[in-house]
Design a protein around this motif. Structure first.
Motif: not given
Length: 97
Positions: A1-21
């Motif tokens: 099982m691999t450890m995943r990196e944490f997604i910080n709030l700003e980085e995640g919201l940027e990705t999500i905002q692109k999808g929302i837009t």
């Protein structure tokens, strides 16, 4: 099982905002291409990972607030334009969007 990196709030919201837009552009009838499978997977994975990270990196509440904000926008902007239409015009507008 691999450890995943944490997604910080700003980085995640940027990705999500692109999808929302992109979604809002589609709903408003702008010439936006549909989501590619890669975009859909990236968006879904980002939201899932952000909401299942352990505290203090659990951003479930922030994601809830963002989704609520997006839904309110859709209800305030897109829904009224559909409410003006009736019968076959409504169906055509729904298909278009």
């Amino acid at each position: 099982m691999t450890m995943r990196e944490f997604i910080n709030l700003e980085e995640g919201l940027e990705t999500i905002q692109k999808g929302i837009t992109k979604l809002l552009n589609i709903l408003e009838g702008l010439p936006e291409p549909n989501f590619t499978p890669e975009e859909h997977i990236n968006l879904y994975t980002t939201v899932y990972n952000m909401s299942t990270q352990r505290p203090p990196h659990d951003y479930g509440l922030a994601l809830y607030d963002k989704s609520k904000e997006t839904c309110e926008y859709i209800v305030s902007k897109v829904l009224p334009s559909l409410g003006e239409k009736k019968d076959d015009l409504l169906l055509r507008e729904l298909l278009r969007r």
